[in-house]
Design a protein around this motif. Structure first.
Motif, mmCIF file in Angstrom:
data_model
loop_
_atom_site.group_PDB
_atom_site.id
_atom_site.type_symbol
_atom_site.label_atom_id
_atom_site.label_comp_id
_atom_site.label_asym_id
_atom_site.label_seq_id
_atom_site.Cartn_x
_atom_site.Cartn_y
_atom_site.Cartn_z
ATOM 1 N N ASN A 45 0.798 -1.230 0.000
ATOM 2 C CA ASN A 45 0.000 0.000 0.000
ATOM 3 C C ASN A 45 0.829 1.276 0.000
ATOM 4 N N SER A 46 2.092 1.199 -0.390
ATOM 5 C CA SER A 46 2.959 2.384 -0.403
ATOM 6 C C SER A 46 2.370 3.519 -1.230
ATOM 7 N N VAL A 52 -0.779 3.812 -2.252
ATOM 8 C CA VAL A 52 -2.081 4.195 -1.676
ATOM 9 C C VAL A 52 -1.863 5.229 -0.571
ATOM 10 N N LYS A 53 -0.961 4.939 0.335
ATOM 11 C CA LYS A 53 -0.657 5.843 1.448
ATOM 12 C C LYS A 53 -0.187 7.199 0.934
ATOM 13 N N ALA A 54 0.744 7.177 -0.035
ATOM 14 C CA ALA A 54 1.266 8.430 -0.595
ATOM 15 C C ALA A 54 0.159 9.244 -1.255
ATOM 16 N N LEU A 69 -3.121 9.225 -0.587
ATOM 17 C CA LEU A 69 -4.080 9.747 0.393
ATOM 18 C C LEU A 69 -3.462 10.768 1.343
ATOM 19 N N GLU A 70 -2.146 10.906 1.317
ATOM 20 C CA GLU A 70 -1.482 11.964 2.080
ATOM 21 C C GLU A 70 -1.511 13.291 1.342
ATOM 22 N N VAL A 123 -5.754 -0.528 3.188
ATOM 23 C CA VAL A 123 -6.112 0.694 3.919
ATOM 24 C C VAL A 123 -6.428 0.302 5.358
ATOM 25 N N ASN A 170 -5.137 4.531 10.256
ATOM 26 C CA ASN A 170 -4.313 5.738 10.116
ATOM 27 C C ASN A 170 -4.426 6.327 8.716
ATOM 28 N N ILE A 171 -4.401 5.480 7.706
ATOM 29 C CA ILE A 171 -4.511 5.961 6.324
ATOM 30 C C ILE A 171 -5.895 6.561 6.091
ATOM 31 N N GLY A 192 -6.136 9.958 7.671
ATOM 32 C CA GLY A 192 -5.415 10.907 6.827
ATOM 33 C C GLY A 192 -6.204 11.294 5.593
ATOM 34 N N ARG A 233 5.669 -2.590 2.842
ATOM 35 C CA ARG A 233 5.836 -1.440 1.949
ATOM 36 C C ARG A 233 7.153 -1.546 1.198
#
Length: 197
Positions: A84-85, A87-89, A91-92, A113, A116-117, A120, A160
């Motif tokens: 999910n690297s 995905v996280k980037a 949604l940030e 997900v 925390n994600i 965010g 990740r």
């Protein structure tokens, strides 16, 4: 839609014609809303005979996990598998009312997900996240003011490795979804249109 050829995913592409008088252009004077102006059943009635591919319904396999049951917005996409690297980037970043559609290949092995994600995503103004895969942290997802749809729950996180693609054409349960299209989700399902309604 004038079918002019196939893209790399096997989907038709070409010039899209306006298919409803209710379609409006997105611009600064008319920003998109994260609340659908039409529900999926009304849209289904309106476009039930559409053969252009401008209207598509996702299969009824997605469960609701977020605080928002109804959401809509322009699509941004991620394609990844058990990582999910990206995905996280995504949604940030500021969401600006967009919906992130994640092609996780339908994998049930890892959660793409978590709480925390999702928090965010809500903080950054995303309208929703649709995951063709799993999520985790149900209590935290339910508290996040964002729409979250996924195939199911999996307590295992991803490793990740910074693998994945951003804003590419994806296949969600066999349905083609392109960046910039419009997604509407509510209690009755999820539909994708080539333009906002």
């Amino acid at each position: 839609m004038a079918r002019t050829g196939r893209d790399g995913m096997g989907a038709w592409h070409g010039t899209v014609r306006a298919f409803t008088p209710h379609v409006h252009a997105m611009n600064a004077a008319n920003p998109p809303s994260n609340q659908p102006s039409a529900n999926t059943c009304d849209l289904g009635d309106q476009f039930k005979n559409d053969t252009s591919g401008a209207f598509r319904a996702l299969p009824p396999v997605f469960k609701n996990y977020g605080a928002r049951v109804r959401f809509a917005g322009p699509v941004s996409t991620v394609r990844c598998l058990d990582d999910n690297s990206v995905v996280k980037a995504a949604l940030e970043e500021p969401g600006a009312g967009r919906v992130l559609v994640v092609d996780g290949g339908g994998s049930l092995r890892r959660a793409l997900v978590g709480g925390n994600i999702a928090a965010g995503a809500a903080k950054n103004g995303w309208a929703g996240v649709v995951v063709d895969g799993c999520v985790r942290d149900t209590a935290e997802l339910a508290a996040a003011d964002v729409g979250i749809r996924a195939l199911g729950l999996m307590p295992l996180p991803t490793d990740r490795k910074n693998q994945g693609l951003r804003d590419v054409v994806v296949q969600i349960q066999g349905v083609t979804v392109r960046p910039g299209e419009w997604l509407v989700a509510d209690e009755d399902g999820i539909v994708v249109l080539s333009a906002p309604v």
